[in-house]
Design a protein around this motif. Sequence first.
Motif, PDB file in Angstrom:
ATOM      1  N   LEU A 114       0.822  -1.216   0.000  1.00 45.13           N
ATOM      2  CA  LEU A 114       0.000   0.000   0.000  1.00 45.13           C
ATOM      3  C   LEU A 114       0.855   1.265   0.000  1.00 45.13           C
ATOM      4  O   LEU A 114       0.510   2.259  -0.617  1.00 45.13           O
ATOM      5  CB  LEU A 114      -0.921   0.014   1.227  1.00 45.13           C
ATOM      6  CG  LEU A 114      -2.260  -0.692   1.102  1.00 45.13           C
ATOM      7  CD1 LEU A 114      -3.007  -0.612   2.431  1.00 45.13           C
ATOM      8  CD2 LEU A 114      -3.102  -0.078  -0.001  1.00 45.13           C
ATOM      9  N   VAL A 115       1.999   1.206   0.730  1.00 47.33           N
ATOM     10  CA  VAL A 115       2.847   2.394   0.820  1.00 47.33           C
ATOM     11  C   VAL A 115       3.520   2.685  -0.520  1.00 47.33           C
ATOM     12  O   VAL A 115       3.623   3.832  -0.934  1.00 47.33           O
ATOM     13  CB  VAL A 115       3.905   2.241   1.942  1.00 47.33           C
ATOM     14  CG1 VAL A 115       4.919   3.377   1.880  1.00 47.33           C
ATOM     15  CG2 VAL A 115       3.232   2.225   3.296  1.00 47.33           C
ATOM     16  N   ILE A 116       3.980   1.636  -1.192  1.00 47.28           N
ATOM     17  CA  ILE A 116       4.720   1.926  -2.430  1.00 47.28           C
ATOM     18  C   ILE A 116       3.811   1.971  -3.660  1.00 47.28           C
ATOM     19  O   ILE A 116       4.244   2.393  -4.719  1.00 47.28           O
ATOM     20  CB  ILE A 116       5.895   0.947  -2.675  1.00 47.28           C
ATOM     21  CG1 ILE A 116       5.394  -0.484  -2.760  1.00 47.28           C
ATOM     22  CG2 ILE A 116       6.967   1.104  -1.634  1.00 47.28           C
ATOM     23  CD1 ILE A 116       6.452  -1.405  -3.291  1.00 47.28           C
ATOM     24  N   LEU A 117       2.551   1.601  -3.493  1.00 45.90           N
ATOM     25  CA  LEU A 117       1.648   1.589  -4.652  1.00 45.90           C
ATOM     26  C   LEU A 117       1.459   2.965  -5.312  1.00 45.90           C
ATOM     27  O   LEU A 117       1.570   3.078  -6.530  1.00 45.90           O
ATOM     28  CB  LEU A 117       0.302   0.993  -4.229  1.00 45.90           C
ATOM     29  CG  LEU A 117      -0.687   0.676  -5.343  1.00 45.90           C
ATOM     30  CD1 LEU A 117      -0.095  -0.311  -6.328  1.00 45.90           C
ATOM     31  CD2 LEU A 117      -1.975   0.122  -4.763  1.00 45.90           C
ATOM     32  N   PRO A 118       1.199   4.030  -4.518  1.00 48.23           N
ATOM     33  CA  PRO A 118       0.972   5.330  -5.167  1.00 48.23           C
ATOM     34  C   PRO A 118       2.177   5.765  -5.980  1.00 48.23           C
ATOM     35  O   PRO A 118       2.057   6.492  -6.967  1.00 48.23           O
ATOM     36  CB  PRO A 118       0.772   6.292  -3.988  1.00 48.23           C
ATOM     37  CG  PRO A 118       0.543   5.475  -2.808  1.00 48.23           C
ATOM     38  CD  PRO A 118       1.128   4.138  -3.060  1.00 48.23           C
ATOM     39  N   TRP A 120       3.887   4.207  -7.978  1.00 47.98           N
ATOM     40  CA  TRP A 120       3.867   3.712  -9.353  1.00 47.98           C
ATOM     41  C   TRP A 120       2.663   4.207 -10.135  1.00 47.98           C
ATOM     42  O   TRP A 120       2.419   3.761 -11.237  1.00 47.98           O
ATOM     43  CB  TRP A 120       3.923   2.183  -9.375  1.00 47.98           C
ATOM     44  CG  TRP A 120       5.297   1.753  -9.073  1.00 47.98           C
ATOM     45  CD1 TRP A 120       5.761   1.247  -7.907  1.00 47.98           C
ATOM     46  CD2 TRP A 120       6.431   1.835  -9.935  1.00 47.98           C
ATOM     47  NE1 TRP A 120       7.095   1.024  -7.988  1.00 47.98           N
ATOM     48  CE2 TRP A 120       7.533   1.368  -9.218  1.00 47.98           C
ATOM     49  CE3 TRP A 120       6.626   2.273 -11.261  1.00 47.98           C
ATOM     50  CZ2 TRP A 120       8.810   1.317  -9.769  1.00 47.98           C
ATOM     51  CZ3 TRP A 120       7.884   2.219 -11.798  1.00 47.98           C
ATOM     52  CH2 TRP A 120       8.959   1.741 -11.060  1.00 47.98           C
ATOM     53  N   SER A 121       1.904   5.123  -9.515  1.00 45.88           N
ATOM     54  CA  SER A 121       0.819   5.687 -10.292  1.00 45.88           C
ATOM     55  C   SER A 121       1.273   7.046 -10.816  1.00 45.88           C
ATOM     56  O   SER A 121       2.305   7.565 -10.420  1.00 45.88           O
ATOM     57  CB  SER A 121      -0.415   5.823  -9.418  1.00 45.88           C
ATOM     58  OG  SER A 121      -0.141   6.716  -8.370  1.00 45.88           O
ATOM     59  N   ASN A 122       0.485   7.619 -11.680  1.00 45.18           N
ATOM     60  CA  ASN A 122       0.889   8.826 -12.383  1.00 45.18           C
ATOM     61  C   ASN A 122       1.211  10.010 -11.458  1.00 45.18           C
ATOM     62  O   ASN A 122       0.371  10.467 -10.700  1.00 45.18           O
ATOM     63  CB  ASN A 122      -0.242   9.202 -13.338  1.00 45.18           C
ATOM     64  CG  ASN A 122       0.213  10.181 -14.353  1.00 45.18           C
ATOM     65  OD1 ASN A 122       0.553  11.303 -14.030  1.00 45.18           O
ATOM     66  ND2 ASN A 122       0.258   9.753 -15.596  1.00 45.18           N
ATOM     67  N   LEU A 124       1.842  13.138 -12.181  1.00 48.16           N
ATOM     68  CA  LEU A 124       1.102  14.344 -12.555  1.00 48.16           C
ATOM     69  C   LEU A 124      -0.272  14.361 -11.891  1.00 48.16           C
ATOM     70  O   LEU A 124      -0.712  15.372 -11.330  1.00 48.16           O
ATOM     71  CB  LEU A 124       0.966  14.356 -14.076  1.00 48.16           C
ATOM     72  CG  LEU A 124       0.229  15.488 -14.748  1.00 48.16           C
ATOM     73  CD1 LEU A 124       0.986  16.777 -14.570  1.00 48.16           C
ATOM     74  CD2 LEU A 124       0.054  15.178 -16.222  1.00 48.16           C
ATOM     75  N   VAL A 125      -0.946  13.216 -11.918  1.00 46.34           N
ATOM     76  CA  VAL A 125      -2.281  13.109 -11.336  1.00 46.34           C
ATOM     77  C   VAL A 125      -2.233  13.313  -9.828  1.00 46.34           C
ATOM     78  O   VAL A 125      -3.095  13.967  -9.244  1.00 46.34           O
ATOM     79  CB  VAL A 125      -2.897  11.732 -11.687  1.00 46.34           C
ATOM     80  CG1 VAL A 125      -4.127  11.464 -10.844  1.00 46.34           C
ATOM     81  CG2 VAL A 125      -3.220  11.669 -13.166  1.00 46.34           C
ATOM     82  N   ARG A 126      -1.178  12.771  -9.190  1.00 46.23           N
ATOM     83  CA  ARG A 126      -1.078  12.931  -7.739  1.00 46.23           C
ATOM     84  C   ARG A 126      -0.831  14.383  -7.348  1.00 46.23           C
ATOM     85  O   ARG A 126      -1.348  14.861  -6.347  1.00 46.23           O
ATOM     86  CB  ARG A 126       0.015  12.021  -7.176  1.00 46.23           C
ATOM     87  CG  ARG A 126      -0.490  10.598  -7.017  1.00 46.23           C
ATOM     88  CD  ARG A 126       0.540   9.715  -6.428  1.00 46.23           C
ATOM     89  NE  ARG A 126       1.687   9.618  -7.321  1.00 46.23           N
ATOM     90  CZ  ARG A 126       2.927   9.518  -6.889  1.00 46.23           C
ATOM     91  NH1 ARG A 126       3.188   9.550  -5.613  1.00 46.23           N
ATOM     92  NH2 ARG A 126       3.897   9.409  -7.756  1.00 46.23           N
ATOM     93  N   HIS A 169       4.923  14.145  -0.839  1.00 45.33           N
ATOM     94  CA  HIS A 169       3.932  13.115  -1.128  1.00 45.33           C
ATOM     95  C   HIS A 169       4.389  12.227  -2.283  1.00 45.33           C
ATOM     96  O   HIS A 169       4.224  11.015  -2.264  1.00 45.33           O
ATOM     97  CB  HIS A 169       2.598  13.794  -1.468  1.00 45.33           C
ATOM     98  CG  HIS A 169       1.486  12.842  -1.760  1.00 45.33           C
ATOM     99  ND1 HIS A 169       1.017  12.632  -3.027  1.00 45.33           N
ATOM    100  CD2 HIS A 169       0.767  12.036  -0.953  1.00 45.33           C
ATOM    101  CE1 HIS A 169       0.041  11.741  -2.978  1.00 45.33           C
ATOM    102  NE2 HIS A 169      -0.133  11.375  -1.734  1.00 45.33           N
ATOM    103  N   PRO A 173       7.521   7.494  -0.626  1.00 42.48           N
ATOM    104  CA  PRO A 173       7.579   6.032  -0.748  1.00 42.48           C
ATOM    105  C   PRO A 173       8.978   5.497  -1.082  1.00 42.48           C
ATOM    106  O   PRO A 173       9.360   4.409  -0.648  1.00 42.48           O
ATOM    107  CB  PRO A 173       6.599   5.733  -1.890  1.00 42.48           C
ATOM    108  CG  PRO A 173       5.635   6.849  -1.857  1.00 42.48           C
ATOM    109  CD  PRO A 173       6.457   8.049  -1.490  1.00 42.48           C
TER     110      PRO A 173
END
Lengths: 289, 262
Positions: A114-118, A120-122, A124-126, A169, A173
């Motif tokens: 759960l901690v490292i998941l964000p 690997w997401s975009n 820019l979106v975050r 933010h 991670p």
Amino acid sequence: MAAQSATASRSGLRSALPLLAPAYIWLTVAIFLPLSAMVFFSFMTDLPLSGKPWAFTLGNYAAFFSQSLYLTLLLASLRLGLEVTLWCIVIGYPAAYVLAKVLKGRSREAIFLLVILPFWSNGLVRIFSWAMVLREGGILDTALNAVLPFKINIDLMYSYPAVIIGLVHSYVPYMVLTCYLTLQAIDDSLIEAGRSLGATRLQVLKRVIIPLSMPGLVAGAALIFVPVVGSFMEPRILGGRTGTFYGTVIEDQFVAVFNWPLGAALSFILLAVVLVILAIASPVLRRAA
Amino acid sequence: MATTRILEGLGRLYIGLLLAFLYLPIIIMALMSFNVSPFYQLPFEWTTEWYASLWQNDQLIAATWNSLEIAILTTIISVVLGSAASLALFRYEFLGKKVLQALLFPPIAIPWLITGTAMLIFFFGVGIGRGLFAILLGHVALALPYVIVVVSARLQTFAPELEEAARSLGANQWQVTVRVTLPWIMPGVIAGGLFAFAVSFDQFVVSYFLSTPGQTTLPVEIYAAIRKGFTPEINAVSTIIIVVSMALMLLTARFFKFGGEK
């Protein structure tokens, strides 16, 4: 062929070459030649392809050293990198410790993921999602005013703290990941030995745990500091007019001002700074590997 | 003992706070994509109109297709080239092998801003120019080191004696590779492929410098939209992207252990 025993002893390069060549040619064309070309262009007055006359010059570097603006912005970016890295250590290290030494079994695996998941997401979106939280009339503003008896206006959007929050933010991670890997490798019996010999928790932390996890801290710091110094999208979105940094100036040279040779020189100076930092960090990293 | 339990409780609480910090903005952003107000005003009223209007946005849909095409091509190319290179680095000893392995790190370590602008200058200089082909060239180069590192890590667990055994039983080099080595490293290859897809699909910086108005990818299009002003439509497309990439990484985690424990 079959008579030869060890795979390693077979005639190395000639057999390896057909398998290696495609990947490394691709890397050369798309990474190594461009980086060399950038150095070359940074010494030119104009692009040779544009039809305009061009000549070799040191002017682009002279511009960096003669106008205090660029140096000021580079220092601002280095400071930003330092602050974000420190916050990531302060926030990420304790979390990595809890993950490695307190949680166990399946819950540890799940929370680690759960901690490292964000991460690997975009990205820019975050960063965009923080704009939803921080702007005036945004969630933070609304929530605080609902709880507090008096009226306050929270408008962190387009400020330096907003840029810091967004970047922390984005990168925390990394710190959790690298510190977790080194903390996990520390034998629990070392900690117990320290405790049974009369050391307090704080002493064990200072004398045993932190020194042994130093490679993870340094790796995390290098992995965070380097991209933050070169960031431009995060300051643009969350910093607005206060978000002018070295990275945004480089972006401007390529997409707004169209002074590519100056942009190349500024990029190359950033690359040199980055390489020096990685070189300083590498002895500690090599000891870890 | 009591202090230990209190400290552990505090530790768990702390992790909870960290997870809230990491996920709350994303959840809020996603919720706002289902809110009626175009200015993100509360109270919350449910709607799917922003998703419906995405459907009408031809520019965004074209950019989405470009992103998917490039990500799929990047995955295929970098997995094939990267796995071949990893096999060569694993099987053979030769002069300069250390240098080749070290060369994998600059593409990962150098900020994308530098790599991206350098690619722009070079591709422009040699006549490749900007556009989808240039973006593909760049994405594969960014993904290759990840694939090679991940597949090589899996190869470390492979026993070369298995190849010996197959060879002594009469298999040729091709059969050994396809029937023995490849099945063993498959989890690494799949994980490498998912990494490559994520690197390409989420890539913004390099695509940004290499795109032209007609030939662009989804993140570049979103960046342009954000700079014009925030709209719930951006929230809707962002929500879709974040769900897709998180699902992808959960899938990767099934094939590849990040924690290094096993």
